[in-house]
Write a protein that holds these residues in place. Structure first.
Motif, PDB file in Angstrom:
ATOM      1  N   HIS A   3      -6.435   7.252  49.336  1.00 48.90           N
ATOM      2  CA  HIS A   3      -7.416   7.342  48.253  1.00 48.90           C
ATOM      3  C   HIS A   3      -8.792   7.799  48.707  1.00 48.90           C
ATOM      4  O   HIS A   3      -9.592   8.253  47.884  1.00 48.90           O
ATOM      5  CB  HIS A   3      -7.502   5.990  47.532  1.00 48.90           C
ATOM      6  CG  HIS A   3      -6.212   5.629  46.880  1.00 48.90           C
ATOM      7  ND1 HIS A   3      -5.426   4.587  47.320  1.00 48.90           N
ATOM      8  CD2 HIS A   3      -5.544   6.191  45.844  1.00 48.90           C
ATOM      9  CE1 HIS A   3      -4.335   4.514  46.570  1.00 48.90           C
ATOM     10  NE2 HIS A   3      -4.381   5.480  45.671  1.00 48.90           N
ATOM     11  N   TRP A   4      -9.090   7.630  49.981  1.00 49.53           N
ATOM     12  CA  TRP A   4     -10.355   8.129  50.561  1.00 49.53           C
ATOM     13  C   TRP A   4     -10.026   8.585  51.974  1.00 49.53           C
ATOM     14  O   TRP A   4      -9.405   7.847  52.744  1.00 49.53           O
ATOM     15  CB  TRP A   4     -11.412   7.029  50.594  1.00 49.53           C
ATOM     16  CG  TRP A   4     -12.797   7.520  50.921  1.00 49.53           C
ATOM     17  CD1 TRP A   4     -13.758   7.902  50.033  1.00 49.53           C
ATOM     18  CD2 TRP A   4     -13.374   7.688  52.228  1.00 49.53           C
ATOM     19  NE1 TRP A   4     -14.893   8.295  50.702  1.00 49.53           N
ATOM     20  CE2 TRP A   4     -14.679   8.178  52.063  1.00 49.53           C
ATOM     21  CE3 TRP A   4     -12.910   7.488  53.521  1.00 49.53           C
ATOM     22  CZ2 TRP A   4     -15.529   8.467  53.128  1.00 49.53           C
ATOM     23  CZ3 TRP A   4     -13.752   7.773  54.584  1.00 49.53           C
ATOM     24  CH2 TRP A   4     -15.047   8.258  54.381  1.00 49.53           C
ATOM     25  N   VAL A   5     -10.408   9.819  52.288  1.00 49.06           N
ATOM     26  CA  VAL A   5     -10.133  10.394  53.604  1.00 49.06           C
ATOM     27  C   VAL A   5     -11.435  10.981  54.124  1.00 49.06           C
ATOM     28  O   VAL A   5     -12.066  11.796  53.442  1.00 49.06           O
ATOM     29  CB  VAL A   5      -9.068  11.515  53.518  1.00 49.06           C
ATOM     30  CG1 VAL A   5      -8.816  12.125  54.882  1.00 49.06           C
ATOM     31  CG2 VAL A   5      -7.777  11.002  52.895  1.00 49.06           C
ATOM     32  N   GLY A   6     -11.844  10.578  55.319  1.00 51.68           N
ATOM     33  CA  GLY A   6     -13.089  11.104  55.857  1.00 51.68           C
ATOM     34  C   GLY A   6     -13.107  11.134  57.371  1.00 51.68           C
ATOM     35  O   GLY A   6     -12.308  10.481  58.038  1.00 51.68           O
ATOM     36  N   PHE A   7     -14.043  11.919  57.880  1.00 48.58           N
ATOM     37  CA  PHE A   7     -14.272  12.014  59.315  1.00 48.58           C
ATOM     38  C   PHE A   7     -15.641  11.429  59.644  1.00 48.58           C
ATOM     39  O   PHE A   7     -16.632  11.740  58.980  1.00 48.58           O
ATOM     40  CB  PHE A   7     -14.238  13.474  59.793  1.00 48.58           C
ATOM     41  CG  PHE A   7     -12.881  14.086  59.735  1.00 48.58           C
ATOM     42  CD1 PHE A   7     -11.894  13.737  60.657  1.00 48.58           C
ATOM     43  CD2 PHE A   7     -12.562  15.030  58.768  1.00 48.58           C
ATOM     44  CE1 PHE A   7     -10.638  14.310  60.614  1.00 48.58           C
ATOM     45  CE2 PHE A   7     -11.300  15.605  58.722  1.00 48.58           C
ATOM     46  CZ  PHE A   7     -10.334  15.246  59.646  1.00 48.58           C
ATOM     47  N   TYR A   8     -15.663  10.595  60.664  1.00 49.20           N
ATOM     48  CA  TYR A   8     -16.909  10.102  61.247  1.00 49.20           C
ATOM     49  C   TYR A   8     -16.962  10.627  62.671  1.00 49.20           C
ATOM     50  O   TYR A   8     -15.948  10.655  63.371  1.00 49.20           O
ATOM     51  CB  TYR A   8     -16.929   8.564  61.298  1.00 49.20           C
ATOM     52  CG  TYR A   8     -17.228   7.906  59.985  1.00 49.20           C
ATOM     53  CD1 TYR A   8     -18.544   7.639  59.603  1.00 49.20           C
ATOM     54  CD2 TYR A   8     -16.205   7.520  59.129  1.00 49.20           C
ATOM     55  CE1 TYR A   8     -18.826   7.009  58.400  1.00 49.20           C
ATOM     56  CE2 TYR A   8     -16.481   6.889  57.924  1.00 49.20           C
ATOM     57  CZ  TYR A   8     -17.792   6.643  57.567  1.00 49.20           C
ATOM     58  OH  TYR A   8     -18.074   6.016  56.380  1.00 49.20           O
ATOM     59  N   PHE A   9     -18.156  11.042  63.101  1.00 49.38           N
ATOM     60  CA  PHE A   9     -18.335  11.530  64.463  1.00 49.38           C
ATOM     61  C   PHE A   9     -19.505  10.828  65.129  1.00 49.38           C
ATOM     62  O   PHE A   9     -20.454  10.391  64.458  1.00 49.38           O
ATOM     63  CB  PHE A   9     -18.564  13.051  64.468  1.00 49.38           C
ATOM     64  CG  PHE A   9     -17.326  13.813  64.107  1.00 49.38           C
ATOM     65  CD1 PHE A   9     -16.345  14.076  65.063  1.00 49.38           C
ATOM     66  CD2 PHE A   9     -17.120  14.252  62.811  1.00 49.38           C
ATOM     67  CE1 PHE A   9     -15.184  14.751  64.734  1.00 49.38           C
ATOM     68  CE2 PHE A   9     -15.957  14.936  62.472  1.00 49.38           C
ATOM     69  CZ  PHE A   9     -14.996  15.178  63.437  1.00 49.38           C
ATOM     70  N   LYS A  10     -19.415  10.737  66.450  1.00 47.26           N
ATOM     71  CA  LYS A  10     -20.498  10.146  67.233  1.00 47.26           C
ATOM     72  C   LYS A  10     -21.789  10.895  66.911  1.00 47.26           C
ATOM     73  O   LYS A  10     -21.813  12.125  66.868  1.00 47.26           O
ATOM     74  CB  LYS A  10     -20.171  10.240  68.725  1.00 47.26           C
ATOM     75  CG  LYS A  10     -21.116   9.471  69.584  1.00 47.26           C
ATOM     76  CD  LYS A  10     -20.656   9.408  71.018  1.00 47.26           C
ATOM     77  CE  LYS A  10     -21.680   8.616  71.803  1.00 47.26           C
ATOM     78  NZ  LYS A  10     -21.687   8.925  73.194  1.00 47.26           N
ATOM     79  N   ASN A  11     -22.860  10.149  66.694  1.00 49.35           N
ATOM     80  CA  ASN A  11     -24.145  10.719  66.288  1.00 49.35           C
ATOM     81  C   ASN A  11     -25.013  10.960  67.524  1.00 49.35           C
ATOM     82  O   ASN A  11     -25.840  10.118  67.883  1.00 49.35           O
ATOM     83  CB  ASN A  11     -24.834   9.775  65.295  1.00 49.35           C
ATOM     84  CG  ASN A  11     -26.032  10.404  64.628  1.00 49.35           C
ATOM     85  OD1 ASN A  11     -26.261  11.602  64.754  1.00 49.35           O
ATOM     86  ND2 ASN A  11     -26.797   9.594  63.931  1.00 49.35           N
ATOM     87  N   GLY A  12     -24.790  12.099  68.176  1.00 50.61           N
ATOM     88  CA  GLY A  12     -25.557  12.437  69.380  1.00 50.61           C
ATOM     89  C   GLY A  12     -25.379  11.378  70.449  1.00 50.61           C
ATOM     90  O   GLY A  12     -24.270  10.953  70.746  1.00 50.61           O
ATOM     91  N   ASN A  13     -26.499  10.923  71.029  1.00 48.87           N
ATOM     92  CA  ASN A  13     -26.459   9.897  72.068  1.00 48.87           C
ATOM     93  C   ASN A  13     -26.590   8.481  71.505  1.00 48.87           C
ATOM     94  O   ASN A  13     -26.574   7.505  72.255  1.00 48.87           O
ATOM     95  CB  ASN A  13     -27.557  10.150  73.104  1.00 48.87           C
ATOM     96  CG  ASN A  13     -27.280  11.395  73.916  1.00 48.87           C
ATOM     97  OD1 ASN A  13     -26.128  11.714  74.187  1.00 48.87           O
ATOM     98  ND2 ASN A  13     -28.325  12.109  74.290  1.00 48.87           N
ATOM     99  N   ALA A  14     -26.749   8.377  70.192  1.00 51.08           N
ATOM    100  CA  ALA A  14     -26.888   7.060  69.563  1.00 51.08           C
ATOM    101  C   ALA A  14     -25.543   6.340  69.555  1.00 51.08           C
ATOM    102  O   ALA A  14     -24.491   6.965  69.492  1.00 51.08           O
ATOM    103  CB  ALA A  14     -27.410   7.216  68.136  1.00 51.08           C
ATOM    104  N   ALA A  15     -25.582   5.038  69.603  1.00 55.51           N
ATOM    105  CA  ALA A  15     -24.362   4.220  69.561  1.00 55.51           C
ATOM    106  C   ALA A  15     -23.973   3.980  68.106  1.00 55.51           C
ATOM    107  O   ALA A  15     -23.952   2.851  67.613  1.00 55.51           O
ATOM    108  CB  ALA A  15     -24.568   2.913  70.303  1.00 55.51           C
ATOM    109  N   GLU A  16     -23.709   5.093  67.419  1.00 61.02           N
ATOM    110  CA  GLU A  16     -23.364   5.022  66.011  1.00 61.02           C
ATOM    111  C   GLU A  16     -22.525   6.225  65.604  1.00 61.02           C
ATOM    112  O   GLU A  16     -22.510   7.250  66.299  1.00 61.02           O
ATOM    113  CB  GLU A  16     -24.619   4.947  65.141  1.00 61.02           C
ATOM    114  CG  GLU A  16     -25.500   6.178  65.249  1.00 61.02           C
ATOM    115  CD  GLU A  16     -26.831   6.061  64.528  1.00 61.02           C
ATOM    116  OE1 GLU A  16     -27.280   4.924  64.262  1.00 61.02           O
ATOM    117  OE2 GLU A  16     -27.433   7.107  64.231  1.00 61.02           O
TER     118      GLU A  16
END
Length: 150
Positions: free
Chosen positions: A39-52
């Protein structure tokens, strides 16, 4: 779910002449459309050098969770563990970030580039316990294709 057909379609999208972002968006749209409990499909990627993690392309209802700290929620835990995380029932998870009252289960699979966890695919379902080993293996295939996008 016809895994062979799904893999062929994902491969065709990955090899198309679109930009990387357009390919990832098409993968999200395709998976949400073709698998009735995604029902929900997404991509998350590391945000540069931040721990997020930072939300990239997705298909489904908009989410307020566009940035997720490492360790927080299912996605944040996968950013640290580097392992698949299948949640059959989100109400049983202490460290879960609710994306909406409809979400009953979640699967998160990391994306590796040269052995480094660079992001993940995150899928929510409005059904309790719909994800099988077949989903896990198929999504690992999808993540390998996404890791190779150019």
């Amino acid at each position: 779910m016809n895994i062979l057909q799904l893999k062929e379609s994902i491969t065709a999208i990955a090899e198309s002449n679109q930009s990387v972002s357009e390919k990832r968006q098409e993968i999200c749209d395709y998976l949400k459309q073709e698998i009735d409990y995604y029902h929900w499909v997404g991509f998350y990627f590391k945000n540069g050098n931040a721990a997020e993690l930072k939300l990239a392309e997705f298909a489904g209802e908009p989410t307020e969770h566009t940035v997720i700290p490492f360790g927080k929620g299912i996605c944040g835990q996968v950013a640290i563990s580097n392992e698949n995380f299948v949640v059959p029932d989100v109400t049983a998870q202490d460290n879960y970030i609710s994306c909406g009252f409809k979400v009953k289960s979640e699967i998160v699979i990391p994306i590796f580039v040269n052995g480094e966890n660079v992001g993940q695919i995150d899928i929510d379902s409005h059904i309790t316990n719909p994800f099988s080993e077949a989903d896990e293996l198929f999504l690992e295939f999808v993540c390998k294709k996404v890791a190779q996008l150019k």
